[in-house]
Design an enzyme around this catalytic site. Structure first.
Site, PDB file in Angstrom:
ATOM      1  N   TRP A   1       3.837  15.054 -15.491  1.00 16.10           N
ATOM      2  CA  TRP A   1       3.247  14.942 -14.153  1.00 16.10           C
ATOM      3  C   TRP A   1       3.725  13.698 -13.411  1.00 16.10           C
ATOM      4  CZ3 TRP A   1       0.065  15.856 -18.514  1.00 16.10           C
ATOM      5  CH2 TRP A   1      -0.281  17.199 -18.694  1.00 16.10           C
TER       6      TRP A   1
ATOM      7  N   ASP B   1     -11.029 -12.627  12.472  1.00 15.78           N
ATOM      8  CA  ASP B   1      -9.884 -13.532  12.339  1.00 15.78           C
ATOM      9  C   ASP B   1      -9.115 -13.578  13.652  1.00 15.78           C
ATOM     10  OD1 ASP B   1      -8.186 -15.327  11.131  1.00 15.78           O
ATOM     11  OD2 ASP B   1      -6.988 -13.813  10.109  1.00 15.78           O
TER      12      ASP B   1
ATOM     13  N   SER C   1       3.405  10.489 -14.551  1.00 14.86           N
ATOM     14  CA  SER C   1       2.587   9.306 -14.824  1.00 14.86           C
ATOM     15  C   SER C   1       3.224   8.447 -15.916  1.00 14.86           C
ATOM     16  CB  SER C   1       1.186   9.718 -15.264  1.00 14.86           C
ATOM     17  OG  SER C   1       0.371   8.598 -15.483  1.00 14.86           O
ATOM     18  N   THR C   2       3.176   7.132 -15.726  1.00  9.61           N
ATOM     19  CA  THR C   2       3.660   6.181 -16.718  1.00  9.61           C
ATOM     20  C   THR C   2       2.472   5.554 -17.443  1.00  9.61           C
ATOM     21  OG1 THR C   2       3.579   4.330 -15.162  1.00  9.61           O
ATOM     22  CG2 THR C   2       5.626   5.620 -15.230  1.00  9.61           C
TER      23      THR C   2
END
Length: 465
Positions: free
Chosen positions: A112, A285, A114-115
């Site tokens: 798929w 900001d 994924s690591t």
């Protein structure tokens, strides 16, 4: 004698791939090989699958024994997953470390995509994430990754379309110029090194959520974002004329007409944000480097990195690393309840700086200024009185009032600035109007006629015709 069978090479115990599709609960699950109870002696579990099982259980001794017997540390099952994937999912730091020491490959992808690092990020295993990154693992999946293509947001930009070959840093190093579909854009990256910093990821999500709501000529335009891969990015229009800080550093004190025109641009942009429905947007900001100039010379409010919706409660106060202390209302840094009036306070300081030509309390360190504001001190008015058009000084003083409730809204500020702008316009027209030469010429002719009877009689005869 019958030969014992070897199981199919799939491992399904424990947490699964972070990018695997959700299982279909409507269908009955088939019993996976390797999940048996061991009663069938004719089935022998493949030792490579056993390696993944032990990685799932965190069994260091068992893993060490298998690896010493010659089992490949980078063995992949039929889903292309390795023991390192499994250990990263489970968050077993010692197991991950052992596998890496024995030569486990860092960036292998399962079926798929994924690591091991992507799995660790998905399951929020912070120690394992840091260990993998320390060994050089690079994230391939962003924290906002979705499982199905239909869930990809409409604003998603393919990072391959962003050309950074001629890129330069702009705006405090946060943004970079890039080319996208033939135009220059400003790109804000969430660096790969902070992809697991939950505070920064949350700030990125919040900024992205706010930018999607905003459409106004005095607010920088959001174009899209990269959220399905790392690094994540926000893409906005690029304004090559730079920010108001650079302009003020170059020009110094501005003419009252220019200062009021710029103030109206800022006020209109801020009024739009504050009147956002159903919840006002607080910038928090608002300072010169977060206000950009467009090609027409008008200003646009930008950089919503610390902005928030009014009803969103803060877990902790802002710090001077997140925003410029020199322009922030005292109630923010005193961790008191506050509302949209903090932006009005900042606006007053910017307006005064445009007229005075120097930042508020420029002789003091940035971190010292909030204490001065908290002590009810305000920057002195040193410029000649003529530079403050009628009502301008009073407006500034009202905007930085110690009591937020007494500060005007930006809608009220716009009304007062428009009145001041109209007054300046009338004065300008009177000053620049040339002398009425027609009357002067007429007077000279009359004097000449009076001294020359012949010309007078000639003109009278002509008029009689």
């Amino acid at each position: 004698m019958e030969t014992a069978k070897t199981t199919a090479l799939r491992f399904t115990l424990g947490k699964q791939s972070s990018m695997a599709p959700e299982p279909d609960d409507s269908e009955p699950r088939k019993r996976e090989d390797g999940d048996g109870d061991g009663d069938d002696e004719s089935v022998r579990i493949d030792p490579r699958v056993r390696l993944m099982y032990l990685a799932n259980e965190g069994d260091l001794d068992g893993i060490r024994e298998l690896l010493e017997s010659g089992i490949d540390v980078n063995f992949r099952d039929i889903d292309d997953r390795t023991a390192l994937h499994v250990a990263a999912c489970q968050g077993f730091y010692d197991v991950v470390q052992l596998l890496l020491e024995r030569g486990a490959q860092l960036d292998t992808k399962d079926r798929w995509g994924s690591t091991p690092l992507a799995d660790a990020i998905h399951y929020k295993n912070q120690d394992v994430i840091k260990l993998l990154e320390k060994h050089g693992a690079k994230p391939v999946m962003a924290p906002m990754h979705v499982r199905h293509a239909r869930e990809v947001p409409e604003y998603e930009i393919d990072p391959k379309e962003l050309d950074f070959s001629n890129s330069v840093e702009i705006d405090k190093g946060t943004f970079r110029i890039a080319s996208w579909r033939g135009i220059e854009v400003a790109v804000k990256k969430l660096g790969e090194g902070v992809v697991v910093d939950e505070d920064k990821v949350r700030a990125f999500r919040d900024e992205l959520a706010l930018l999607q709501k905003i459409r106004h000529p005095n607010v920088v335009q959001f174009l899209g974002a990269v959220t399905q891969s790392s690094p994540m990015m926000i893409v906005t229009e690029y304004l090559p004329k730079g920010d108001l800080r650079v302009f003020l550093n170059r020009k110094g004190a501005l003419k009252p007409t220019t200062a009021v025109k710029f103030a109206l641009d800022i006020a209109r942009g801020m009024s739009y944000l504050h009147e956002n429905k159903p919840e006002p947007i607080i910038h928090r900001d608002l300072e010169p480097s977060n206000i950009l100039r467009d090609d027409s010379g008008h200003l646009k409010v930008a950089d919503f990195g610390v902005s928030k919706l009014l009803t969103v409660k803060e877990d902790k106060p802002l710090t001077c690393q997140e925003t410029s202390c020199r322009y922030v209302a005292p109630e923010v840094f005193q961790n008191e309840e506050y509302d949209t009036k903090v932006d009005v306070f900042s606006f007053a300081l910017i307006l005064q700086e445009m007229i005075e030509g120097c930042p508020p309390f420029s002789a003091k360190q940035d971190t010292e200024v909030p204490k001065v504001y908290a002590a009810s001190e305000r920057p002195p008015f040193r410029a000649p009185a003529k530079r403050y058009a009628h009502g301008l000084k009073e407006l500034i003083e009202a905007c930085w009032n110690e009591k937020p409730a007494k500060r005007p809204t930006f809608r009220q500020i716009i009304t007062r600035l428009e009145s001041i702008h109209n007054t300046l316009g009338h004065k300008g027209r009177w000053k620049v109007r040339p002398p009425m030469k027609c009357f002067q010429n007429l007077e000279a002719m009359l004097r000449k006629d009076h001294s020359n009877p012949s010309s007078r009689s000639s003109r009278s005869s002509t008029s009689s015709l």
